[in-house]
Design a protein around this motif. Structure first.
Motif, short mmCIF file in Angstrom:
data_model
loop_
_atom_site.label_atom_id
_atom_site.label_comp_id
_atom_site.label_asym_id
_atom_site.label_seq_id
_atom_site.Cartn_x
_atom_site.Cartn_y
_atom_site.Cartn_z
N ARG A 9 -8.50 -33.27 -14.97
CA ARG A 9 -9.58 -32.36 -14.63
C ARG A 9 -10.93 -33.05 -14.74
NH1 ARG A 9 -13.27 -28.84 -16.17
NH2 ARG A 9 -13.29 -26.74 -15.30
N LEU A 12 -12.03 -34.97 -11.69
CA LEU A 12 -12.38 -34.23 -10.48
C LEU A 12 -13.89 -34.13 -10.32
CD1 LEU A 12 -9.90 -31.22 -10.83
CD2 LEU A 12 -9.72 -33.13 -9.22
N PRO A 13 -14.37 -34.07 -9.08
CA PRO A 13 -15.81 -33.87 -8.87
C PRO A 13 -16.26 -32.53 -9.46
CG PRO A 13 -14.70 -34.48 -6.82
CD PRO A 13 -13.64 -34.23 -7.84
N GLU A 14 -17.49 -32.45 -9.88
CA GLU A 14 -18.03 -31.25 -10.54
C GLU A 14 -17.86 -30.00 -9.67
OE1 GLU A 14 -19.38 -28.65 -13.17
OE2 GLU A 14 -19.03 -30.76 -13.64
N ASP A 15 -18.09 -30.11 -8.36
CA ASP A 15 -17.97 -28.93 -7.51
C ASP A 15 -16.54 -28.42 -7.46
OD1 ASP A 15 -17.31 -31.25 -5.95
OD2 ASP A 15 -17.48 -30.03 -4.13
N VAL A 16 -15.57 -29.30 -7.51
CA VAL A 16 -14.16 -28.91 -7.51
C VAL A 16 -13.84 -28.23 -8.83
CG1 VAL A 16 -11.77 -29.73 -7.43
CG2 VAL A 16 -13.48 -30.71 -5.88
N ARG A 17 -14.30 -28.77 -9.95
CA ARG A 17 -14.08 -28.15 -11.26
C ARG A 17 -14.69 -26.75 -11.30
NH1 ARG A 17 -15.53 -33.44 -13.76
NH2 ARG A 17 -17.54 -32.48 -14.10
N SER A 18 -15.87 -26.62 -10.73
CA SER A 18 -16.54 -25.31 -10.72
C SER A 18 -15.74 -24.29 -9.91
CB SER A 18 -17.94 -25.43 -10.12
OG SER A 18 -18.76 -26.19 -10.96
N ARG A 19 -15.23 -24.71 -8.75
CA ARG A 19 -14.42 -23.80 -7.93
C ARG A 19 -13.14 -23.40 -8.65
NH1 ARG A 19 -15.59 -27.34 -3.58
NH2 ARG A 19 -13.40 -27.95 -3.48
N LEU A 20 -12.51 -24.34 -9.32
CA LEU A 20 -11.30 -24.04 -10.10
C LEU A 20 -11.60 -23.04 -11.21
CD1 LEU A 20 -9.63 -27.56 -10.40
CD2 LEU A 20 -8.77 -25.60 -9.11
N LYS A 23 -12.10 -19.55 -9.69
CA LYS A 23 -10.82 -18.94 -9.32
C LYS A 23 -10.07 -18.46 -10.56
CE LYS A 23 -9.54 -20.73 -4.89
NZ LYS A 23 -8.42 -21.09 -4.08
#
Length: 115
Positions: A9, A12-20, A23
């Motif tokens: 985790r 992962l890029p910050e934007d991907v972590r934020s989206r996860l 969700k």
């Protein structure tokens, strides 16, 4: 690369972590229970009393990512609702399971001698 989830985790890029995270937050069962309780204008203490739980337990349920089905049934029954679980198979078939609240309420109801 490590198989540890926290390490994966973190990579992962910050934007991907934020989206996860977003969700995960929207799928949280506890949050949904709290929303239903508030819509029914019930307090955590009222749910706790009717479900034979403590207010602290209700708070933990509403904050949890993972909740026992029996706790969800007791919680929902305490506000006059019910629980139906839908089991979905990969081929698109679904099996509905309706939980009888009386099983859980009788099991957890305080005895007449307790305060």
């Amino acid at each position: 690369m490590s198989n540890d989830w926290k390490t994966l985790r973190a990579e992962l890029p910050e934007d991907v972590r934020s989206r996860l995270d977003e969700k995960r937050e929207t799928r949280r069962l506890g949050k949904a229970l709290a929303e239903v309780r508030k819509a029914m204008k019930a307090t955590q203490q009222e749910v706790a009393t009717r479900a034979a739980m403590t207010q602290n337990t209700v708070s933990k349920i509403e904050s949890a990512d993972d909740v026992l089905i029996s706790s969800v049934v007791r919680y929902m029954h305490s506000i006059g609702g019910g629980v139906e679980l839908v089991l979905k198979t990969p081929d698109g078939k679904a099996k509905r399971v309706d939980f009888d609240p009386e099983i859980y309420v009788k099991q957890y109801a305080p005895s007449k001698g307790s305060a």
